[in-house]
Design an enzyme around this catalytic site. Structure first.
Site, short mmCIF file in Angstrom:
data_model
loop_
_atom_site.label_atom_id
_atom_site.label_comp_id
_atom_site.label_asym_id
_atom_site.label_seq_id
_atom_site.Cartn_x
_atom_site.Cartn_y
_atom_site.Cartn_z
CD GLU A 66 -0.20 45.03 54.30
OE1 GLU A 66 -1.02 45.36 55.18
OE2 GLU A 66 1.03 45.03 54.47
CG HIS B 121 6.77 55.04 57.38
ND1 HIS B 121 7.20 56.17 58.02
CD2 HIS B 121 5.60 55.36 56.78
CE1 HIS B 121 6.31 57.13 57.81
NE2 HIS B 121 5.33 56.66 57.08
NE ARG C 202 5.70 56.94 53.26
CZ ARG C 202 4.52 56.37 53.49
NH1 ARG C 202 4.32 55.10 53.18
NH2 ARG C 202 3.54 57.05 54.03
N GLY D 231 -10.30 36.85 57.61
CA GLY D 231 -9.79 38.19 57.90
C GLY D 231 -10.92 39.18 57.84
CB ALA E 109 -9.74 43.84 52.11
#
Lengths: 257, 637, 249
Positions: free
Chosen positions: B425, B266, B330, B40, B44
């Site tokens: 994440e 959201h 939220r 990835g 990060a």
């Protein structure tokens, strides 16, 4: 010497710099031409002045020739190179911002180049119609006179009656005015010239603003203005050149010659 | 499985510096002998790969994209928090720490969150030095805006493209290391499994997406920075390629999965327009500052909004939460929207939307002021929906957005498999049960730039692990297993495309494991997921080549993992009999419908250990000890 | 709506491709262009045909993964938008739409509409960064940057690396991409120490990758989904000239 062609941005600078030089020349040429409207004497004086520059004229011709050569070689090289990068066309061809003038630079350039060869042979070296080499005008130099007797002048002008005493200088020079008028009285040559200078104007309308962009001069206010100036300049150049053959054809110039 | 958080002892504000002081650094001359695999290349992973290469480690990085610049970190709009206190409004590391831990409803680890707040300021310094064009004031100094859940102005931003600019910063740093041959970049390679030998992560098996061939790679350490799993809901704000495969496969190899039920919804997304919808687009929450949210009072009222008179409109947030009104948090506004739509009062052709009406604000302030504030959002809305929001009310609906849960990691960001680190994440560590706005970018970069370079050092400081050649039987075994699974997918020969089946999974998840959950619903969901998984393995249809680029196989492989993972998510939600943060259990609410947290029984991290597909995983608990903060109520009345 | 889609199909890089006609009924105007292709692909899967391969990820116009040529224009006719942001309401019932991959020797077709744009990554690797190791940064407010400069750098930095500029350019030049990346760093004080090297190295890499030269057509600017201005190309030219004098080419 042509190593620079391996560098795309340097090649662009060469196009812009040589273009800038040619533009300066063209501007001078166009304005110079307009002296035809001041009459035969003005034009021929101007032509003779240019001839009298001698080495300077040749230096200018060499630099200009070099500029043309570099301009042409670079453009053709770039065009061939760029065509290889994108050999496949899209099924639908559509342009949004690329103007017709910009997309046809190479073609207008080649046509202008061919015209240029004709033009040089026609009016500069006068090989197309050798009689232009022999067109002379005898004139009276208003800026000087001499005291004495000059047989050659007397013979040439058949002006025996001046006698001895103060005489205006009578000289002989190339009759550019007559050559131009004669040249443009041929309708086909005139139309060819008019077409060529329209292409030139079209070429320049993209070239001027493109030159500034290449040389790194671009700004949110400057560039839109420069695009307008560029278009206006192209039109100006085309008109300034075309008006001469047009005037000859329409008989405004050279009547009674 | 023992979950040792390895949090250093000592006062909170000294823990990180003490950790660094105690760590035995690797001899610089030896660093290149340590090979690190980074999976990835978002904020990060990309930051970790670049930074470790700068330190001298031998790094190989993997992405399934065509370029490391495309990771979904790029889509983050709002900004990044940092305790800089440039605005002199009383911000501090402590305040950022406290806001984050409170925002997470006291379900995260104190020491990790404090460290995050501590390094936040360095992120801004580093990114600025790398040329990230943050917004500036006329004096030339950095500009800040305030963001939800905070009373200070600490959010740095680059227009509405903060994530993009930070990711491009990371990508630039990574590119520099690739050019220096310190990072070997593998594009278009998707991680399929982790290889574990003698209880230690020693490498990965990846699939080359262009050739469909498997490759094994050895690493002295493996870093997963593979993002979140919100796509388990099918429709979410996540990108289309986002998936759980890397994390889930690691979980199947023994890494504990923590708090999967913490998924953030959201409230202000552009609603679904029909069955063809592939993803949902987020709009900034700031719209709720001037917009009023309403639905018709009557169910099934399909009139044009302009034809519905004022007295027949229900401004339900203003009605239910008079003090916060349209600015309710939220989770609260998301649940309220779902409730009114479930009552049949939703708008849009799908019935799954509520109005966000600016007409009052436009009448009060004029269209120009509104255009100055939200012009780009209004344009984006008009482009997608085809309706002019200056003339007609906008329509919004909640959408799955972010996964707070993830693989369990200790203070070193190492998972329960030694040598396997998890960043961003993909781990669970910093956001507890809910994430504050502008904190995701902060966490990704903190993990990659500042945490992992130190903690991996601590791991390697013990000496170089023994190299395992990729022809080791365990590598071969994993390769065979991965290949068998793909072959199995190819041989189902059913009738439904992977997308169709993913949609069905999403529908179950959204209905029963979405923003409001209850015991019966979750139990039902587990049954439905199991049935759907059966259906998947009997009715999947794959077409196209199997030895060349084939996006259908990619999709099927990812959906197959979601089919298993979804069940873990539901188990976790079922187990957690309290409401906290984004996890709302209908049984556990106050009379006013607020979340009712149960600190006595559930103040722990739920880490799940794999037991086999279809079997309930084993729950391990890491108790959360709050030595430095007082557990407060989260009230927005 | 009914749409006649003429789609370029090419099974792999070596194969010769062709345009294939698909007729789609019941296209909703609310669909995005890519969702319309999704619908086509689902139909193809049902029929057992290989679906049309195309790339897309974020579907909100920021990741730069999508990119195809619609009726001769990369990303389609809507200006300032990627193809994932293009909606079917911009088309009419019965429209014929031609969908092709980028056509560029540096972006070889991998399959159908799927191309290899890795050359852009290699251009960045040549110098699209500030060499600042993690840990070496001063306080972010230590060097104020005039807002105008920061904003201009941001205008350039918005590039999403989608490849549309090179695909749109009749010369196949990547100058807008290179210019955006060079300008972003060369405008900022942080980018000054490497200003000349960056301009020279990135242009050199662009040439080595085989992109064409710029003829100031400005077609790139028209195709750019982020509306990046060609004024950055002028800036690149300037920086390159400076670099050529300073360091040679």
């Amino acid at each position: 010497m042509f190593k620079y062609l391996n560098h795309l941005v340097i090649s662009k600078f060469v196009m812009a710099a040589t273009g800038a030089f040619i533009v300066l020349f063209i501007t001078g040429h166009a304005i110079g031409n307009l002296q035809i409207f001041l009459g035969k004497d003005a034009l021929n004086t101007y032509a003779a002045f240019l001839q009298s520059l001698g080495e300077i004229l040749w230096a200018e011709r060499i630099v200009l020739g070099l500029a043309f050569v570099l301009h042409i070689i670079t453009s053709i090289y770039l065009k061939l190179y760029n065509n290889k990068v994108r050999p496949t066309k899209y099924a639908v061809t559509k342009y949004i911002k690329a103007r017709f003038s910009s997309r046809t630079m190479i073609w207008t350039g080649i046509m202008i180049g061919s015209f240029l060869v004709f033009h040089i042979l026609h009016f500069t070296s006068r090989d197309i119609d050798p009689k232009y080499k022999e067109m002379h005008e005898v004139y009276q130099d208003e800026h000087a006179s001499y005291f004495g007797f000059d047989e050659t002048v007397m013979q040439a002008t058949n002006a025996n009656d001046f006698g001895i005493g103060m005489h205006p200088i009578i000289k002989q020079r190339h009759d550019t005015y007559a050559m131009v008028v004669d040249g443009f009285q041929n309708i086909w040559i005139s139309l060819f010239y008019i077409l060529a200078v329209i292409l030139l104007g079209f070429h320049l309308s993209h070239a001027i603003q493109s030159m500034f962009q290449t040389l790194g001069i671009n700004g949110p206010r400057f560039t839109p203005l420069m695009i307008k100036i560029s278009n206006a300049y192209g039109i100006f150049i085309a008109l300034a050149f075309a008006i001469v053959p047009l005037s000859v054809l329409l008989g405004f110039i050279g009547r009674g010659l | 499985m023992i979950l040792d958080s390895k949090v250093p002892s000592g006062p909170l504000e000294k823990k990180w510096s003490q950790f660094k002081a105690d760590m035995k650094p690797v001899n610089p001359a030896n660093k290149r002998k340590f090979k690190v695999l980074v999976v990835g290349t978002g904020l990060a992973g990309g930051a970790a790969a670049a930074t470790l290469a700068e330190l001298g480690y031998n790094v190989e990085a993997f992405t399934y994209h065509d370029s490391p610049r495309r990771a979904h970190s790029i889509a983050a709009q709002g900004g990044i928090n940092a305790a800089k206190n440039y605005q002199n409004d009383g911000d501090s590391i402590w305040r950022l720490f406290y806001d984050t831990i409170k925002g997470g409803d006291f379900r995260s680890r104190e020491a990790n969150v404090y460290r995050l707040a501590e390094v936040s300021a360095n992120i801004i310094d580093q990114s600025t030095a790398m040329g990230v064009p943050f917004a500036r004031e006329y004096g030339g100094y950095l500009s800040n805006r305030s963001f939800g859940g905070a009373l200070v102005s600490r959010t740095f931003y680059a227009r509405g493209q903060t994530g993009q600019q930070l990711l491009l910063g990371v990508y630039a740093a990574l590119s520099r290391q690739i050019e220096a041959k310190k990072v070997k970049m593998h594009n278009r390679k998707e991680m399929m499994d982790v290889v574990v030998v003698d209880g230690r992560a020693v490498g990965i098996v990846v699939r080359d997406l262009l050739t469909n061939k498997l490759e094994s790679h050895y690493g002295d350490a493996v870093i997963l920075a593979t993002g979140g799993y919100a796509s388990v809901f099918y429709l979410s704000t996540n990108a289309l390629y986002c998936n759980v495969t890397a994390s889930y496969r690691a979980y199947k190899r023994g890494a504990a999965f923590a708090n999967p039920c913490y998924t953030q919804i959201h409230p202000t997304c552009i609603p679904q327009s029909g069955d063809h919808q592939s993803k949902l687009t987020l709009m900034s929450e700031s719209l709720r500052n001037d917009g009023r949210i309403w639905v018709p009072k009557k169910a099934g009222d399909k009139r044009n909004p302009a034809d519905i008179p004022e007295e027949e409109r229900d401004y339900y947030l203003e009605r239910m939460y008079p003090s916060y009104g349209n600015l309710s948090p939220r989770d609260i506004s998301s649940r309220a929207a779902k409730r009114v739509c479930d009552e049949g009062r939703g708008v849009n052709a799908t019935g799954k939307a509520v109005y966000l009406d600016f007409s009052d604000a436009i009448n009060r302030l004029g269209q120009k002021v509104i255009a100055d504030r939200y012009g780009n959002l209004f344009d984006m809305y008009e482009n997608i929906i085809g309706v002019n929001p200056y003339k007609n009310p906008m329509m919004i609906y909640p959408a799955a957005h972010y996964a707070m849960g993830g693989l369990w990691v200790d203070y070193n960001l190492m998972s329960s498999i030694p040598g396997l680190f998890v960043l961003g994440e993909a781990n669970f560590s910093d956001h507890g049960a809910n994430r504050l706005g502008a904190s995701a970018l902060m966490q990704g970069l903190a993990d990659g730039y500042f945490v992992i370079p130190n903690t991996i050092n601590a791991y390697f400081g013990k000496g170089k692990p023994q190299t395992i050649p990729t022809d080791h039987p365990e590598f071969k075994k994993v390769e065979v297993e991965v290949q068998e699974r793909i072959t199995k997918l190819l041989n189902v020969n059913g009738k439904q495309s992977p997308t169709q089946l993913h949609k069905k999974l999403g529908a179950i998840m959204w209905e029963y494991v979405g923003m409001a959950r209850n015991r019966e619903g979750l139990k039902k969901a587990i049954g439905l997921i199991q049935e759907l998984r059966e259906e998947f393995w009997h009715d999947l249809k794959i077409v196209g080549p199997d030895s060349y680029l084939n996006p259908v196989i990619e999709k099927a492989s990812r959906v197959a993992d979601f089919m298993e993972f979804a069940e873990i998510l539901a188990y976790d939600a079922l187990m957690r009999e309290e409401s906290c943060g984004a996890h709302f259990r209908e049984e556990y609410q106050t009379e006013e419908g607020e979340a009712k947290r149960n600190d006595k029984d559930y103040s722990y991290v739920a880490a799940w250990e794999f037991q086999g597909v279809g079997k309930e995983p084993i729950l391990h608990k890491e108790d959360l000890k709050f030595e430095f903060v007082h557990l407060g109520e989260r009230s927005y009345k | 709506m009914r749409i006649n889609l003429h789609v370029w199909r090419q099974p792999n890089t070596e194969a010769k491709g062709h345009i294939q006609l698909y007729t789609l009924d019941d296209v909703s105007p609310d669909m995005s262009f890519l969702e319309m292709l999704d619908v086509l692909n689902e139909q193809l899967i049902q029929k057992g045909d290989d679906p049309v391969a195309f790339e897309s990820d974020c579907r909100e116009g920021i990741c730069g993964t999508c990119g195809m040529v619609i009726d001769g224009i990369p990303h389609g006719k809507q200006s300032g938008a990627t193809v994932c942001q293009l909606h079917m309401r911009k088309f009419k019932d019965g429209d014929d739409i031609y969908v092709e991959p980028y056509r560029h020797t540096v972006f070889p077709v991998i399959k159908d509409l799927f191309v290899d744009r890795s050359a852009y990554d290699r251009i960045i690797q040549a110098g699209g960064y500030v060499s600042a190791n993690v840990g070496s940064a001063p306080d972010a407010n230590a060097n104020p940057i005039p807002k105008g400069i920061a904003d201009l750098a941001m205008d350039a930095a918005q590039c999403i690396g989608c490849g549309a500029c090179a695909a749109a350019c009749p010369n196949g030049s990547a100058m807008l991409f290179v210019a955006a990346k060079v300008s972003h760093f060369n405008l900022l004080p942080q980018g000054q120490p490497e200003k000349a090297t960056r301009a020279r190295a990135m242009v050199k890499r662009m040439e080595d990758e085989g992109f064409g030269g710029c003829s100031n057509y400005y077609e790139c600017e028209a195709a750019c989904p982020k509306n990046i201005s060609v004024r950055f190309i002028a800036k690149l030219n300037r920086d390159y000239l400076y670099a050529a004098f300073k360091e040679g080419v």
